[in-house]
Design an enzyme around this catalytic site. Structure first.
Site, PDB file in Angstrom:
ATOM      1  N   LYS A 109     -54.051  36.483  -9.955  1.00  0.00           N
ATOM      2  CA  LYS A 109     -52.869  36.187 -10.763  1.00  0.00           C
ATOM      3  C   LYS A 109     -52.793  34.671 -10.886  1.00  0.00           C
ATOM      4  O   LYS A 109     -52.796  33.963  -9.875  1.00  0.00           O
ATOM      5  CB  LYS A 109     -51.612  36.711 -10.067  1.00  0.00           C
ATOM      6  CG  LYS A 109     -51.571  38.222  -9.914  1.00  0.00           C
ATOM      7  CD  LYS A 109     -50.867  38.839 -11.076  1.00  0.00           C
ATOM      8  CE  LYS A 109     -50.581  40.314 -10.865  1.00  0.00           C
ATOM      9  NZ  LYS A 109     -49.941  40.897 -12.052  1.00  0.00           N
ATOM     10  N   LYS A 117     -51.811  51.006 -18.270  1.00  0.00           N
ATOM     11  CA  LYS A 117     -50.964  51.380 -17.134  1.00  0.00           C
ATOM     12  C   LYS A 117     -50.169  52.620 -17.544  1.00  0.00           C
ATOM     13  O   LYS A 117     -49.220  52.512 -18.319  1.00  0.00           O
ATOM     14  CB  LYS A 117     -50.006  50.237 -16.794  1.00  0.00           C
ATOM     15  CG  LYS A 117     -50.690  48.969 -16.291  1.00  0.00           C
ATOM     16  CD  LYS A 117     -49.617  47.950 -15.859  1.00  0.00           C
ATOM     17  CE  LYS A 117     -50.241  46.786 -15.118  1.00  0.00           C
ATOM     18  NZ  LYS A 117     -50.604  45.676 -15.979  1.00  0.00           N
TER      19      LYS A 117
END
Length: 346
Positions: A149, A257
């Site tokens: 990230k 997702k």
């Protein structure tokens, strides 16, 4: 058939950082179905501040589902088009109820323990020393693909971390994915992508904020690093809208997702479109508990995608449910000898 819904708060072992801030807990909801002395469970994995269905009427919609459960899975899925996480919970609950074992939704060589799913190791945002420690742990654990990230600390420090990995590991040894969560300014994005290209990255997720489709299309055309759309897919409900988005932006990859895009059915729609336009894809969990993760992992195995998938293990939480999913050498395994620890009477 009787249906009930239940709220559950998952507590992080340590605060986890994204470009949207620090998380200490994660709210989730379960739908439990009961029929003929059998029970099924589905997880509605909403992520506040990000999910398209983060709305004031979310709980009321869960109650509506329970009141109208006899409409059946297909009719409910259609009626829940603007509530993708509830679509997923409903699909999962019906699949669970119809299975001999409520947690064995899609039997395969994966659930038999014969085959595994390659996954990426996730490195959370934080201070440089913390991120470096996580990277070392993931590499020591045998991960061949790590996902960092980025976008929360100083960009030069992030470049330094990538330089650190590449100092010891070639792209053949370790695949690096980065996820900016939309953190780059539109006018600086290409400059930053050019700087990142030094490290031979696999891809970058969502370099700029969603809904800047003109800028994203231009970036995908000129980028030195393959771009993967993630948040960009959230809130795109109809098949026509999905196709128009991919035709316009022409990304190199999309990230799927199920909790954010309408469960298995919504995910399958994206997969078919991606393959139509030669766009790569992989599947990622979205901080669900082990209930949702289990369903996603079992379904993902059946899609026969050999790229590393983004399936965490639920090890982030102190109050998750023990389950047969384990990670070894960067692979997700289903260990049938391990039992579930879940009480349906939430």
């Amino acid at each position: 058939m009787k249906a009930t819904y239940h709220k559950y708060i998952l507590n992080f072992k340590r605060p986890s950082g994204t470009s949207r801030g620090i998380m200490t807990e994660k709210e989730t909801w379960f739908i439990i179905l009961e029929k003929d002395s059998k029970r099924g469970i589905g997880e509605c994995g909403i992520l506040r501040g990000l999910s398209a269905d983060d709305r004031p009427d979310y709980e009321a919609k869960l109650q509506w589902v329970c009141d109208n459960i006899n409409l059946g899975e297909n009719q409910l899925w259609e009626a829940l088009i603007e509530f993708p996480s509830i679509q997923f919970g409903v699909e999962m609950a019906f699949q669970s109820l119809g299975s001999e074992n409520p947690f064995l939704l899609f039997p395969s060589d994966f659930t038999n323990g014969k085959k595994s799913i390659e996954i990426n190791g996730l490195v959370w945002m934080g201070e440089e020393a913390f991120m470096k420690q996580q990277i070392e742990e993931k590499l020591a654990d045998g991960f061949k693909c790590v996902k960092l990230k980025i976008g929360a600390i100083d960009f030069d420090q992030e470049l330094q971390l990538l330089r650190y990995i590449r100092q010891y590991f070639t792209p053949e040894q370790v695949e690096i994915r980065v996820d900016a969560n939309g953190a780059f300014d539109t006018y600086l994005a290409l400059y930053k992508l050019n700087q990142l290209s030094e490290f031979e990255l696999h891809s970058i997720e969502q370099p700029i904020q969603k809904n800047n489709t003109d800028s994203m299309a231009e970036l995908c055309k000129t980028t030195p690093i393959p771009i993967a759309l993630d948040e960009e897919l959230i809130g795109v409900f109809s098949l026509e809208e999905k196709e128009a988005l991919l035709q316009k932006i022409k990304p190199q990859y999309i990230i799927l997702k199920p909790s954010f895009i309408g469960g298995f059915r919504g995910t399958k729609e994206w997969i078919l479109l991606a393959e139509k336009y030669n766009i790569g894809w992989w599947i990622t969990s979205a901080l669900e508990s082990n209930i949702g993760l289990n369903a996603i992992a079992q379904w993902t195995f059946l899609q026969n995608n050999l790229m590393p998938q983004g399936l965490g293990t639920g090890a982030l939480y102190i109050n998750n449910f023990n389950c047969p999913l384990t990670v070894s050498q960067g692979q997700l395994w289903y260990k049938r000898e391990l039992d579930w620890d879940f009480n349906f009477d939430l």
